[in-house]
Design a protein around this motif. Structure first.
Motif, PDB file in Angstrom:
ATOM      1  N   GLU A 164      -9.618  44.941   2.689  1.00  0.00           N
ATOM      2  CA  GLU A 164      -9.463  45.768   1.433  1.00  0.00           C
ATOM      3  C   GLU A 164     -10.565  46.811   1.234  1.00  0.00           C
ATOM      4  OE1 GLU A 164      -6.673  47.864  -0.551  1.00  0.00           O
ATOM      5  OE2 GLU A 164      -6.205  46.046   0.769  1.00  0.00           O
ATOM      6  N   LYS A 168     -10.982  49.134   3.936  1.00  0.00           N
ATOM      7  CA  LYS A 168     -10.133  50.397   3.952  1.00  0.00           C
ATOM      8  C   LYS A 168     -10.595  51.266   2.720  1.00  0.00           C
ATOM      9  CE  LYS A 168      -5.435  50.731   2.941  1.00  0.00           C
ATOM     10  NZ  LYS A 168      -4.216  49.868   2.301  1.00  0.00           N
ATOM     11  N   MET A 169     -11.208  50.695   1.590  1.00  0.00           N
ATOM     12  CA  MET A 169     -11.613  51.483   0.511  1.00  0.00           C
ATOM     13  C   MET A 169     -12.738  52.298   0.865  1.00  0.00           C
ATOM     14  SD  MET A 169     -10.308  49.492  -2.846  1.00  0.00           S
ATOM     15  CE  MET A 169     -11.175  48.003  -2.572  1.00  0.00           C
TER      16      MET A 169
END
Lengths: 266, 192
Positions: free
Chosen positions: A229, A232-233
């Motif tokens: 995550e 991805k950010m």
């Protein structure tokens, strides 16, 4: 059916015997078909489909006799050959004749030619001077080098390698055999904040250090998902100095702009 | 004309590094020198090794330069290293060449071309780092798409993927095509 009978005389029993003596291994149905075509010196653009089908089925029969498993692909090709054969035996309807339908063999011929091209290319490839076979280069595998922190040119980690690394971590954890109702209750958002705080100030930590012994499987998975995550950010970068080397996590400048606490608190 | 010392510096760098060194990397390391001079030094070295019949050649592989042993001496080196080198199955080679020529390519496309299940061989080529997953194809099911790696280029001694012989060239080595006597369209006849 005069067509078939002349052809079966043409490719007489001599061929049948050939396979009893000598069984070759074929990569697949296309390889087998090419072999039959070459062996009988057939024109690939005008395959006598009845004869080739018969020989193909004989080969499969032989495999069965030898109790070898016949891969599904061979059966699919047998069905295809029989279908082409029957379509060639059927007279064309007047409409079909007008529409100039394609030769039922055309698709098969295209696949055979294409397959042959890549097979030739593969022979070409293996005839090159291979590193470690014909040519050699210097290399040193000093363990200190392999494990040291990423140097000037870290490469981004391939997803496949990351999953492989996580699989190794999971393998370390023994599978729990009893049902434990105690939950850690840590959410991905919480774990993200934790990981970010570990990296705060542009620090670099290793992938393995995030997974300490005694973690539950749940926590391992949550940790891995948080890592993905964060990636991805674009808050962390996952790199390694070389392929198969240790995997490292670094925070990006965007992450440092946050103050460790982050945006994840609800 | 690169200075003698530059050629010798480049040679030392190539000798010590255990992977192909790209011109970009050399230019960064040798910032006090012109990029063009570094390239000339590399050309000089390449020629020098080739013409003097030395046991080392300077090869262009995987977008860089690497010192490698002369292929003719392979037998003697194997006596030293006792390694038999890589050995590929026909199915691995077929799969590799299909991916090399057709990348990005999905497993289903590979299997259509080969006519056999290729899941196992793709997996083992991924593990050997000769193939990698490039991403997912934007079609229903989102299948993975495969491509070759830098290691593939290094192993097969290829400068880049474009330096693979074209499929057309390969076919010219193979038995003649019955359609070959058709007049060629004048598309390819443009002089470079």
């Amino acid at each position: 059916m005069p067509l078939e009978s002349t052809q079966s005389n043409l490719f007489s029993d001599a061929l049948e015997d050939a396979y009893r003596v000598h069984i070759e291994e074929f990569e697949g149905p296309l390889d087998l078909l090419l072999h039959l075509i070459k062996k009988n010196e057939l024109d690939i653009y005008n395959i006598p489909i009845a004869a080739i089908t018969r020989q193909y089925l004989e080969y499969m029969e032989l495999l069965k006799e030898l109790n070898l498993d016949i891969a599904g692909e061979f059966l699919v090709m047998a069905a295809t050959l029989l279908q082409i054969k029957s379509r060639m035996l059927l007279p064309l309807t007047p409409e079909e004749e007008e529409a100039e339908v394609e030769d039922p063999r055309a698709e098969l011929v295209r696949r055979l030619l294409e397959y042959q091209r890549y097979r030739d290319a593969s022979f070409q490839l293996s005839s090159r001077n291979l590193l470690g076979r014909e040519v050699f280069a210097r290399k040193f595998d000093s363990p200190e080098l392999a494990d040291s922190a990423p140097k000037d040119e870290p490469a981004d980690v391939e997803l496949f390698e990351l999953i492989e690394a996580f699989r190794r971590v999971l393998a370390r954890v023994s599978v729990e055999t009893f049902h434990d109702v105690v939950t850690d209750g840590i959410s991905i958002a919480d774990r993200i904040s934790e990981v970010l705080s570990l990296l705060y100030g542009g620090k670099t930590i290793s992938f393995d250090s995030l997974f300490y012994d005694g973690m539950t499987r749940d926590l391992l998975v949550v940790t891995f998902l948080s890592m993905l995550e964060l990636c991805k950010m674009k808050l962390i970068r996952i790199t390694q100095a070389e392929s198969l080397g240790a995997i490292w996590l670094t925070s990006t400048s965007e992450a440092d702009a946050l103050d460790g606490e982050g945006i994840f608190a609800e | 004309m690169p200075s003698k010392s530059l050629t010798s510096i480049v040679e030392s760098l190539l000798f010590v590094h255990d992977q192909p060194l790209s011109l970009d990397r050399l230019a960064t390391l040798l910032e006090e020198h012109e990029r063009g001079d570094i390239r000339l030094a590399l050309d000089d070295l390449m020629e020098e090794y080739a013409s003097a019949g030395r046991g080392i050649v300077l090869a262009q592989v995987a977008g860089g330069y690497q010192l490698r042993s002369r292929p003719e001496n392979a037998d003697y080196i194997r006596r030293l290293t006792k390694s038999r080198g890589v050995k590929f199955s026909q199915s691995a080679l077929e799969t590799l060449s299909i991916v090399a020529y057709r990348q990005p390519i999905t497993r289903a496309e590979v299997e259509y071309l080969r006519g056999v299940d290729s899941g196992g061989v793709l997996k083992s080529l991924l593990e050997k780092k000769l193939l990698r997953i490039l991403g997912k194809k934007d079609v229903p099911g989102k299948p993975l798409i495969y491509g070759t790696t830098r290691e593939f280029l290094e192993l097969f001694g290829l400068k880049d993927i474009a330096s693979l012989p074209t499929l057309k060239e390969i076919q010219e080595l193979a038995p003649p095509d019955p359609f070959a006597d058709q007049p060629e369209l004048p598309l390819d006849s443009v002089e470079p």
